[in-house]
Design a protein around this motif. Structure first.
Motif, PDB file in Angstrom:
ATOM      1  N   ILE A 156       0.830  -1.208   0.000  1.00  0.00           N
ATOM      2  CA  ILE A 156       0.000   0.000   0.000  1.00  0.00           C
ATOM      3  C   ILE A 156       0.863   1.256   0.000  1.00  0.00           C
ATOM      4  N   ASN A 157       1.902   1.257   0.833  1.00  0.00           N
ATOM      5  CA  ASN A 157       2.704   2.466   1.000  1.00  0.00           C
ATOM      6  C   ASN A 157       3.695   2.698  -0.128  1.00  0.00           C
ATOM      7  N   GLU A 158       3.812   1.760  -1.059  1.00  0.00           N
ATOM      8  CA  GLU A 158       4.626   2.013  -2.253  1.00  0.00           C
ATOM      9  C   GLU A 158       4.065   3.187  -3.047  1.00  0.00           C
ATOM     10  N   THR A 159       2.740   3.263  -3.110  1.00  0.00           N
ATOM     11  CA  THR A 159       2.100   4.363  -3.837  1.00  0.00           C
ATOM     12  C   THR A 159       1.308   5.272  -2.915  1.00  0.00           C
ATOM     13  N   GLY A 160       0.952   4.771  -1.721  1.00  0.00           N
ATOM     14  CA  GLY A 160       0.167   5.544  -0.782  1.00  0.00           C
ATOM     15  C   GLY A 160      -1.319   5.472  -1.086  1.00  0.00           C
ATOM     16  N   VAL A 161      -2.115   6.037  -0.198  1.00  0.00           N
ATOM     17  CA  VAL A 161      -3.562   6.137  -0.383  1.00  0.00           C
ATOM     18  C   VAL A 161      -3.996   7.522   0.068  1.00  0.00           C
ATOM     19  N   LEU A 162      -4.787   8.165  -0.737  1.00  0.00           N
ATOM     20  CA  LEU A 162      -5.206   9.552  -0.487  1.00  0.00           C
ATOM     21  C   LEU A 162      -3.996  10.470  -0.329  1.00  0.00           C
ATOM     22  N   GLY A 163      -2.920  10.141  -1.022  1.00  0.00           N
ATOM     23  CA  GLY A 163      -1.722  10.969  -0.968  1.00  0.00           C
ATOM     24  C   GLY A 163      -0.907  10.810   0.290  1.00  0.00           C
ATOM     25  N   SER A 164      -1.238   9.822   1.118  1.00  0.00           N
ATOM     26  CA  SER A 164      -0.538   9.613   2.386  1.00  0.00           C
ATOM     27  C   SER A 164      -0.164   8.151   2.550  1.00  0.00           C
ATOM     28  N   LYS A 165       0.640   7.890   3.559  1.00  0.00           N
ATOM     29  CA  LYS A 165       0.971   6.518   3.918  1.00  0.00           C
ATOM     30  C   LYS A 165       0.131   6.086   5.112  1.00  0.00           C
ATOM     31  N   ILE A 166      -0.081   4.778   5.239  1.00  0.00           N
ATOM     32  CA  ILE A 166      -0.753   4.229   6.409  1.00  0.00           C
ATOM     33  C   ILE A 166       0.290   3.887   7.461  1.00  0.00           C
ATOM     34  N   ARG A 167       0.002   4.216   8.700  1.00  0.00           N
ATOM     35  CA  ARG A 167       0.867   3.840   9.826  1.00  0.00           C
ATOM     36  C   ARG A 167       0.049   3.041  10.831  1.00  0.00           C
ATOM     37  N   LEU A 168       0.565   1.882  11.218  1.00  0.00           N
ATOM     38  CA  LEU A 168      -0.136   1.000  12.135  1.00  0.00           C
ATOM     39  C   LEU A 168       0.279   1.255  13.581  1.00  0.00           C
ATOM     40  N   LEU A 169      -0.699   1.309  14.473  1.00  0.00           N
ATOM     41  CA  LEU A 169      -0.456   1.370  15.906  1.00  0.00           C
ATOM     42  C   LEU A 169      -0.828   0.012  16.479  1.00  0.00           C
ATOM     43  N   GLU A 170       0.171  -0.839  16.710  1.00  0.00           N
ATOM     44  CA  GLU A 170      -0.089  -2.223  17.108  1.00  0.00           C
ATOM     45  C   GLU A 170      -0.063  -2.370  18.626  1.00  0.00           C
ATOM     46  N   LYS A 171      -1.063  -3.095  19.147  1.00  0.00           N
ATOM     47  CA  LYS A 171      -1.161  -3.377  20.575  1.00  0.00           C
ATOM     48  C   LYS A 171      -1.462  -4.860  20.765  1.00  0.00           C
ATOM     49  N   ASP A 172      -0.839  -5.456  21.776  1.00  0.00           N
ATOM     50  CA  ASP A 172      -1.055  -6.868  22.081  1.00  0.00           C
ATOM     51  C   ASP A 172      -2.133  -6.993  23.153  1.00  0.00           C
ATOM     52  N   ASP A 173      -3.253  -7.646  22.799  1.00  0.00           N
ATOM     53  CA  ASP A 173      -4.346  -7.776  23.769  1.00  0.00           C
ATOM     54  C   ASP A 173      -4.271  -9.062  24.586  1.00  0.00           C
ATOM     55  N   HIS A 174      -3.297  -9.936  24.289  1.00  0.00           N
ATOM     56  CA  HIS A 174      -3.074 -11.175  25.049  1.00  0.00           C
ATOM     57  C   HIS A 174      -4.319 -12.060  25.129  1.00  0.00           C
ATOM     58  N   SER A 175      -5.258 -11.878  24.184  1.00  0.00           N
ATOM     59  CA  SER A 175      -6.535 -12.614  24.196  1.00  0.00           C
ATOM     60  C   SER A 175      -7.288 -12.406  25.497  1.00  0.00           C
ATOM     61  N   SER A 176      -7.072 -11.272  26.136  1.00  0.00           N
ATOM     62  CA  SER A 176      -7.667 -10.948  27.439  1.00  0.00           C
ATOM     63  C   SER A 176      -8.757  -9.901  27.263  1.00  0.00           C
ATOM     64  N   VAL A 177      -9.909 -10.143  27.879  1.00  0.00           N
ATOM     65  CA  VAL A 177     -10.992  -9.165  27.822  1.00  0.00           C
ATOM     66  C   VAL A 177     -10.560  -7.848  28.463  1.00  0.00           C
ATOM     67  N   THR A 178      -9.930  -7.930  29.619  1.00  0.00           N
ATOM     68  CA  THR A 178      -9.499  -6.718  30.317  1.00  0.00           C
ATOM     69  C   THR A 178      -8.496  -5.934  29.490  1.00  0.00           C
ATOM     70  N   ASP A 179      -7.471  -6.611  28.975  1.00  0.00           N
ATOM     71  CA  ASP A 179      -6.463  -5.923  28.162  1.00  0.00           C
ATOM     72  C   ASP A 179      -7.072  -5.402  26.862  1.00  0.00           C
ATOM     73  N   GLY A 180      -7.945  -6.213  26.269  1.00  0.00           N
ATOM     74  CA  GLY A 180      -8.573  -5.804  25.018  1.00  0.00           C
ATOM     75  C   GLY A 180      -9.411  -4.552  25.173  1.00  0.00           C
ATOM     76  N   LEU A 181     -10.165  -4.462  26.279  1.00  0.00           N
ATOM     77  CA  LEU A 181     -10.994  -3.289  26.504  1.00  0.00           C
ATOM     78  C   LEU A 181     -10.159  -2.065  26.875  1.00  0.00           C
ATOM     79  N   THR A 182      -9.042  -2.285  27.547  1.00  0.00           N
ATOM     80  CA  THR A 182      -8.134  -1.168  27.841  1.00  0.00           C
ATOM     81  C   THR A 182      -7.571  -0.589  26.542  1.00  0.00           C
ATOM     82  N   ILE A 183      -7.185  -1.482  25.636  1.00  0.00           N
ATOM     83  CA  ILE A 183      -6.682  -1.041  24.325  1.00  0.00           C
ATOM     84  C   ILE A 183      -7.788  -0.342  23.547  1.00  0.00           C
ATOM     85  N   ALA A 184      -8.985  -0.923  23.574  1.00  0.00           N
ATOM     86  CA  ALA A 184     -10.110  -0.330  22.851  1.00  0.00           C
ATOM     87  C   ALA A 184     -10.379   1.092  23.334  1.00  0.00           C
ATOM     88  N   GLN A 185     -10.307   1.290  24.646  1.00  0.00           N
ATOM     89  CA  GLN A 185     -10.555   2.629  25.174  1.00  0.00           C
ATOM     90  C   GLN A 185      -9.459   3.609  24.753  1.00  0.00           C
TER      91      GLN A 185
END
Length: 383
Positions: A70-99
């Motif tokens: 995707i970022n070879e050409t970009g989208v809407l004139g910009s690049k995408i940047r990912l913000l990755e978080k590990d939720d550990h398959s945990s409801v508590t961690d997942g909801l903390t990340i979601a918030q």
């Protein structure tokens, strides 16, 4: 004990969901997000929540490959940047990340989570904050039956998978089937769907089991199933527990065919269960040998980058980000309202895992469900 634990978990999920969604709604976050992203330039920020450390299985690699392309050409004139978080398959961690994602008005969309038990409550947080969610792995019907407007599931749900596996069982002339399931959102939904499908086809579910004490207990259960004429077992469980059950089942002396949902779709099935896994048939949504240019190019590029053949979750990670880029381009904007509408209008978009169109609830339509069977310690494709 399991029932009490389940009730406690359910209460915790309800409490956290109510609390977090209330926070998300405060201050008109959807409107603030629209205003912020309507003026934003620079990188397009996308949140990703996944159990990367423990249950990645190629998902991050699929994402990275898509991001590179995707970022070879970009989208809407910009690049995408990912913000990755590990939720550990945990409801508590997942909801903390979601918030945390919900509180960031610069975030355009979210991809995740892996487990339905995490995704179902987290989806409410995202929806209240005006964030579109692409769910590439969670199959529980509850994800899209809650009336949320911004959820898009890119994998067939448990109803579709359970019905398909019931049809397969019927085609093999199985008549009396036992069900082993994990007592959570995923297992219950898939077990229910299979049982409903089996009943409609004239099959009988002779028993449902979600736990056993030890091998002696399972021997007692297996003996009962034999007396009831059990001729197949459906497994609605994930790895590695699903493989452990199959291994124990063979030790208990029951040698009937085993079929299962997508939770068993892992190369580790044969590695964990060994010879006990031979003949097991499971559902999947990705065939790396499919006669399709998109699939061939994905497999070729993945092998060139990582030196191995991609699996189902690599394809899902790849497709999730590519689909998001397609919808951004189609919308002509990173504003969530326009992005959501573009996703709703997506029709027959071709990904590595098949065609993608969405119904009114956000469920993917017309994606093929593929059957795989363990033979010689590896999967063979049946269709």
């Amino acid at each position: 004990m399991r029932t009490k634990a389940t009730m406690i978990a359910a209460a915790m999920i309800l409490f956290l969901t109510v609390f977090l969604t209330a926070c998300s709604s405060a201050g008109g976050m959807p409107q603030e997000r629209e205003r912020t992203l309507g003026k934003q330039s620079g990188d397009i920020l996308v949140g990703v929540a996944w159990p990367f450390a423990d249950r990645n299985e190629g998902f991050r690699e699929g994402l990275e490959l898509a991001l590179d392309e995707i970022n070879e050409t970009g989208v809407l004139g910009s690049k995408i940047r990912l913000l990755e978080k590990d939720d550990h398959s945990s409801v508590t961690d997942g909801l903390t990340i979601a918030q945390a994602f919900a509180n960031d008005p610069k975030l355009t969309a979210v991809i995740g989570h892996r487990s339905s038990v995490v995704t179902v409550p987290a989806a409410q947080v995202y929806d209240h904050a005006g964030l579109p969610l692409i769910a590439p792995s969670s199959t529980a019907p509850g994800l899209t039956s809650a009336g949320l407007d911004r959820v898009f599931r890119t994998i067939p749900n448990d109803t579709q998978i359970g019905t398909t596996m019931a049809e397969y069982a019927h085609s093999k002339n199985y008549r009396n089937v036992a069900i082993f399931y994990t007592n959570d959102e995923y297992g219950r939904g898939l077990a229910n769907s299979f049982e409903d499908g089996a009943k409609s086809l004239g099959m009988q579910t002779i028993d449902r089991l979600s736990d056993y004490k030890d091998l002696n207990d399972l021997r007692r259960i297996a003996d009962k199933w034999k007396l009831l004429g059990c001729d197949a077992i459906f497994v609605a469980e994930v790895m590695p527990d699903g493989a452990s059950f199959i291994a124990d089942l063979r030790k208990a002396g029951l040698d009937v065919p085993v079929i299962g949902g997508d939770g068993l779709d892992s190369a580790a099935l044969a590695g964990t269960a060994g010879a006990a896994a031979e003949g097991t048939v499971v559902a999947s949504i990705f065939n790396p040998s499919a006669a399709n240019d998109t699939v061939r190019q994905f497999v070729q590029h993945y092998k060139a980058k990582y030196g191995e053949e991609p699996g189902k979750l690599a394809a899902q990670g790849y497709d999730a980000l590519k689909l998001l880029a397609y919808a951004l381009d189609k919308a002509g904007s990173r504003e969530p309202s326009k992005l959501t509408q573009a996703l709703k209008e997506t029709s027959s978009w071709q990904g590595a895992s098949g065609l993608h169109s969405f119904d009114g609830n956000g469920d993917v339509r017309d994606m093929p469900i593929i059957l795989k069977q363990v033979a010689g310690g590896k999967f063979d494709y049946l269709n």
